[in-house]
Design a protein around this motif. Structure first.
Motif, PDB file in Angstrom:
ATOM      1  N   PRO A   1       0.810  -1.225   0.000  1.00  0.00           N
ATOM      2  CA  PRO A   1       0.000   0.000   0.000  1.00  0.00           C
ATOM      3  C   PRO A   1       0.839   1.269   0.000  1.00  0.00           C
ATOM      4  CG  PRO A   1       0.088  -0.958   2.195  1.00  0.00           C
ATOM      5  CD  PRO A   1       0.746  -1.950   1.281  1.00  0.00           C
ATOM      6  N   HIS A   2       0.352   2.259  -0.735  1.00  0.00           N
ATOM      7  CA  HIS A   2       0.941   3.594  -0.624  1.00  0.00           C
ATOM      8  C   HIS A   2       0.383   4.299   0.611  1.00  0.00           C
ATOM      9  CE1 HIS A   2      -2.836   5.268  -2.207  1.00  0.00           C
ATOM     10  NE2 HIS A   2      -2.749   4.416  -3.217  1.00  0.00           N
ATOM     11  N   ALA A   3      -0.911   4.060   0.919  1.00  0.00           N
ATOM     12  CA  ALA A   3      -1.582   4.696   2.062  1.00  0.00           C
ATOM     13  C   ALA A   3      -1.400   6.207   2.038  1.00  0.00           C
ATOM     14  CB  ALA A   3      -1.094   4.095   3.377  1.00  0.00           C
ATOM     15  N   TRP A   4      -1.384   6.780   0.837  1.00  0.00           N
ATOM     16  CA  TRP A   4      -1.175   8.210   0.679  1.00  0.00           C
ATOM     17  C   TRP A   4      -2.449   8.922   0.263  1.00  0.00           C
ATOM     18  CZ3 TRP A   4       2.410   9.702   3.438  1.00  0.00           C
ATOM     19  CH2 TRP A   4       3.029  10.938   3.290  1.00  0.00           C
ATOM     20  N   SER A   5      -3.472   8.150  -0.072  1.00  0.00           N
ATOM     21  CA  SER A   5      -4.811   8.675  -0.319  1.00  0.00           C
ATOM     22  C   SER A   5      -5.775   7.499  -0.271  1.00  0.00           C
ATOM     23  CB  SER A   5      -4.905   9.388  -1.681  1.00  0.00           C
ATOM     24  OG  SER A   5      -4.699   8.472  -2.743  1.00  0.00           O
TER      25      SER A   5
ATOM     26  N   ILE B   1       9.947   1.888   3.599  1.00  0.00           N
ATOM     27  CA  ILE B   1       9.119   2.961   3.044  1.00  0.00           C
ATOM     28  C   ILE B   1       9.884   3.626   1.920  1.00  0.00           C
ATOM     29  CG2 ILE B   1       9.907   4.565   4.853  1.00  0.00           C
ATOM     30  CD1 ILE B   1       7.194   6.028   4.491  1.00  0.00           C
ATOM     31  N   LYS B   2       9.214   3.768   0.782  1.00  0.00           N
ATOM     32  CA  LYS B   2       9.827   4.415  -0.381  1.00  0.00           C
ATOM     33  C   LYS B   2       9.276   5.832  -0.484  1.00  0.00           C
ATOM     34  CE  LYS B   2      10.139   5.622  -4.928  1.00  0.00           C
ATOM     35  NZ  LYS B   2       9.383   6.685  -5.627  1.00  0.00           N
ATOM     36  N   ILE B   3      10.158   6.826  -0.442  1.00  0.00           N
ATOM     37  CA  ILE B   3       9.772   8.235  -0.513  1.00  0.00           C
ATOM     38  C   ILE B   3       9.863   8.702  -1.957  1.00  0.00           C
ATOM     39  CG2 ILE B   3      10.374  10.573   0.218  1.00  0.00           C
ATOM     40  CD1 ILE B   3      11.304   9.371   2.859  1.00  0.00           C
ATOM     41  N   PRO B   4       8.799   9.321  -2.478  1.00  0.00           N
ATOM     42  CA  PRO B   4       8.793   9.689  -3.899  1.00  0.00           C
ATOM     43  C   PRO B   4       9.673  10.892  -4.202  1.00  0.00           C
ATOM     44  CG  PRO B   4       6.801  10.473  -2.822  1.00  0.00           C
ATOM     45  CD  PRO B   4       7.537   9.654  -1.805  1.00  0.00           C
ATOM     46  N   LYS B   5       9.831  11.125  -5.481  1.00  0.00           N
ATOM     47  CA  LYS B   5      10.592  12.272  -5.969  1.00  0.00           C
ATOM     48  C   LYS B   5       9.697  13.517  -5.914  1.00  0.00           C
ATOM     49  CE  LYS B   5      12.962  11.314  -9.540  1.00  0.00           C
ATOM     50  NZ  LYS B   5      13.322  10.956 -10.950  1.00  0.00           N
ATOM     51  N   LEU B   6      10.251  14.621  -5.459  1.00  0.00           N
ATOM     52  CA  LEU B   6       9.505  15.878  -5.467  1.00  0.00           C
ATOM     53  C   LEU B   6       9.155  16.288  -6.893  1.00  0.00           C
ATOM     54  CD1 LEU B   6      11.561  17.815  -2.778  1.00  0.00           C
ATOM     55  CD2 LEU B   6       9.126  17.249  -2.605  1.00  0.00           C
TER      56      LEU B   6
ATOM     57  N   ASN C   1       5.830   0.005   2.352  1.00  0.00           N
ATOM     58  CA  ASN C   1       4.977   1.174   2.146  1.00  0.00           C
ATOM     59  C   ASN C   1       5.517   1.915   0.920  1.00  0.00           C
ATOM     60  OD1 ASN C   1       4.255   4.179   4.145  1.00  0.00           O
ATOM     61  ND2 ASN C   1       3.246   3.349   2.358  1.00  0.00           N
ATOM     62  N   LEU C   2       5.002   1.533  -0.241  1.00  0.00           N
ATOM     63  CA  LEU C   2       5.514   2.059  -1.509  1.00  0.00           C
ATOM     64  C   LEU C   2       4.719   3.307  -1.897  1.00  0.00           C
ATOM     65  CD1 LEU C   2       7.370   1.637  -3.989  1.00  0.00           C
ATOM     66  CD2 LEU C   2       5.511   0.336  -5.010  1.00  0.00           C
ATOM     67  N   ILE C   3       5.335   4.456  -1.773  1.00  0.00           N
ATOM     68  CA  ILE C   3       4.712   5.714  -2.195  1.00  0.00           C
ATOM     69  C   ILE C   3       5.363   6.115  -3.510  1.00  0.00           C
ATOM     70  CG2 ILE C   3       4.076   8.053  -1.535  1.00  0.00           C
ATOM     71  CD1 ILE C   3       4.779   7.331   1.352  1.00  0.00           C
ATOM     72  N   PRO C   4       4.745   5.798  -4.642  1.00  0.00           N
ATOM     73  CA  PRO C   4       5.383   6.072  -5.929  1.00  0.00           C
ATOM     74  C   PRO C   4       5.465   7.567  -6.219  1.00  0.00           C
ATOM     75  CG  PRO C   4       3.627   4.431  -6.126  1.00  0.00           C
ATOM     76  CD  PRO C   4       3.477   5.087  -4.792  1.00  0.00           C
ATOM     77  N   ASP C   5       6.244   7.908  -7.231  1.00  0.00           N
ATOM     78  CA  ASP C   5       6.269   9.281  -7.711  1.00  0.00           C
ATOM     79  C   ASP C   5       4.866   9.690  -8.142  1.00  0.00           C
ATOM     80  OD1 ASP C   5       8.969   9.106  -7.248  1.00  0.00           O
ATOM     81  OD2 ASP C   5       9.547   9.040  -9.361  1.00  0.00           O
ATOM     82  N   HIS C   6       4.584  10.996  -8.016  1.00  0.00           N
ATOM     83  CA  HIS C   6       3.234  11.502  -8.233  1.00  0.00           C
ATOM     84  C   HIS C   6       3.061  12.089  -9.637  1.00  0.00           C
ATOM     85  CE1 HIS C   6       2.878  10.786  -4.086  1.00  0.00           C
ATOM     86  NE2 HIS C   6       2.339  11.924  -3.660  1.00  0.00           N
ATOM     87  N   LYS C   7       1.799  12.202 -10.019  1.00  0.00           N
ATOM     88  CA  LYS C   7       1.396  12.959 -11.194  1.00  0.00           C
ATOM     89  C   LYS C   7      -0.028  13.449 -10.971  1.00  0.00           C
ATOM     90  CE  LYS C   7      -0.174   8.846 -13.760  1.00  0.00           C
ATOM     91  NZ  LYS C   7      -0.035   8.073 -15.022  1.00  0.00           N
TER      92      LYS C   7
END
Length: 438
Positions: free
Chosen positions: A164-168, A191-196, A290-296
């Motif tokens: 889960p990203h559990a970011w939304s 935990i993987k922190i995405p790129k800004l 806790n995989l939080i991928p890069d956003h778009k």
């Protein structure tokens, strides 16, 4: 103040706010059909897509400030919104997830917003219509506001229900909470922190420290690994490095994740493969990832042709798209492309600028020429300590080579995290929840 006391105080404070607002989950008021709009034909119609902090605030303030001169329809597929603000406390089992669920009945009953529980699948900017999920129903607008939040750039092998990203989203929070509740002694958490840019810049670092503390307090003897896409912690680096050192967290910067193995239904075989600073690929096996991928931007932004690369360029005086042929479409919150931070209070502030601009334009006036947005952030960084920070942005017509842009005009932060900041965090969150959904 102990962990259980913090959790109890948060639950009591948020329950009080929920009782006041009467906005529990499932209280969605819908229209019987699109013909219901015929009675409103004389007034301009603004359609708002997305019921989070940006969309709900825009819908509310268009009605509040418009004083009957504009009709507003909010389209949202879910019956309630699950707030990412304070969600870290759900992950560490200090707060029940339903305390962060907010419905839309007060937007309807108090402010007169029309609600459609549906999904927009297409935007026709020429015809000024949106198409709903069944593919045959369309809705006309004079102005359209899109506030779809974030989407994620896919990672090969990723199954979000297992990693889960559990970011939304509510379900994602519950999944990560349950995985941590069943975490084995001596296990590994990654935990993987995405790129800004991504939603809530301090959030992943806060989650890493609070989860590490949670596992430590519960005698899990865990191995906690932070894989950061940045070259170093991007905000309050000294504080988070100190916590990671205290809690035995392994921090690794300059990480590029190339693939994951989501494992089986029982959680076996989970792993993440990555390189550090372009080096040799490594694979780490873990019990919880806790995989939080890069956003778009949200998918509707791409479908409607409103993006340049991963985000939607806008005019920060109105939040209207700057893409030729996409006039009368405004983008709020996480999907827009300004340098403002992505997060709930940012979306709330932008929504008010946008609502004011739309009402001024409809009245034949010009938008306000020096808007200011302010953003606060307050969250636990351990099981007992809370941190806070804030910034303000002001429109500068000389910025961006004379094109005009929002630039940072002020900022402040706590001198150090403390149990004493708990009350201020709750007041901040409750005020934002009430201002958006109340």
């Amino acid at each position: 103040m102990g962990k259980s006391t913090v959790g109890l105080e948060v639950r009591q404070a948020l329950w009080s706010r929920r009782q006041l607002l009467k906005i529990g989950a499932g209280l969605m008021v819908g229209l019987s059909g699109l013909n219901s709009f015929n009675a409103f034909a004389a007034a301009p119609h603004v359609v708002v897509v997305g019921g989070g902090f940006g969309g709900a605030t825009a819908a509310k303030y268009l009605k509040l400030w418009g004083k009957g001169t504009v009709n507003v329809t909010l389209i949202e597929p879910n019956a309630s919104y699950s707030s990412p603000i304070l969600s870290g406390m759900v992950v560490t089992n200090q707060l029940e997830v339903d305390r962060l669920d907010f419905g839309y009945n007060r937007l309807v009953d108090i402010h007169g917003v029309n609600i459609l529980q549906d999904k927009v699948t297409a935007v026709d900017s020429g015809a000024k219509t949106v198409t709903l999920a069944d593919g045959s129903s369309t809705l006309s607008y004079d102005r359209l506001i899109l506030a779809p939040g974030i989407d994620f750039i896919d990672v090969p092998g990723w199954e979000p229900d297992k990693l889960p990203h559990a970011w939304s989203g509510r379900d994602q929070l519950v999944t990560l909470k349950d995985q941590l509740a069943n975490f084995p002694v001596g296990g590994t958490f990654v935990i993987k922190i995405p790129k800004l840019p991504y939603r809530c810049p301090p959030g992943p670092y806060e989650r890493a420290s609070t989860v590490a503390d949670y596992l430590r307090v519960n005698n899990k003897e865990a191995n906690v690994i932070v894989l950061d896409a940045q070259a170093d912690i991007s905000i309050e680096a000294d504080m988070f490095h100190a916590f990671y050192s205290e809690f035995g967290v392994e921090y690794r910067p300059n990480i590029e994740v190339t693939s994951v193995d989501s494992g089986d239904e029982e959680g076996n075989g989970r792993s993440i493969t990555f390189s550090q600073a372009g080096g040799v690929a490594e694979t780490v096996e873990a019990d919880v990832i806790n995989l939080i991928p890069d956003h778009k931007a949200g998918s509707i932004i791409f479908d409607a042709g409103l993006n340049v690369d991963n985000w939607a360029p806008i005019n920060p005086l109105t939040y209207e798209s700057t893409i030729v042929g996409k006039e009368n479409i405004h983008i709020l919150g996480d999907s827009q492309a300004t340098a403002q931070v992505k997060g709930g209070q940012a979306a709330n502030a932008q929504a008010k600028v946008c609502a004011d601009a739309i009402l001024r334009i409809m009245a034949g006036d010009s938008p306000y020429d020096t808007p200011i947005t302010t953003v606060g952030c307050s969250a636990p960084v351990t099981q007992t300590k809370v941190n806070w920070a804030g910034k303000a942005w002001r429109y500068d017509p000389a910025a961006d080579g004379g094109n005009g842009a929002m630039v940072v005009s002020a900022g402040n932060a706590a001198t150090e995290p403390s149990e004493l900041h708990l009350d201020a965090m709750l007041k901040w969150a409750n005020n934002l929840f009430a201002d958006t959904f109340g």
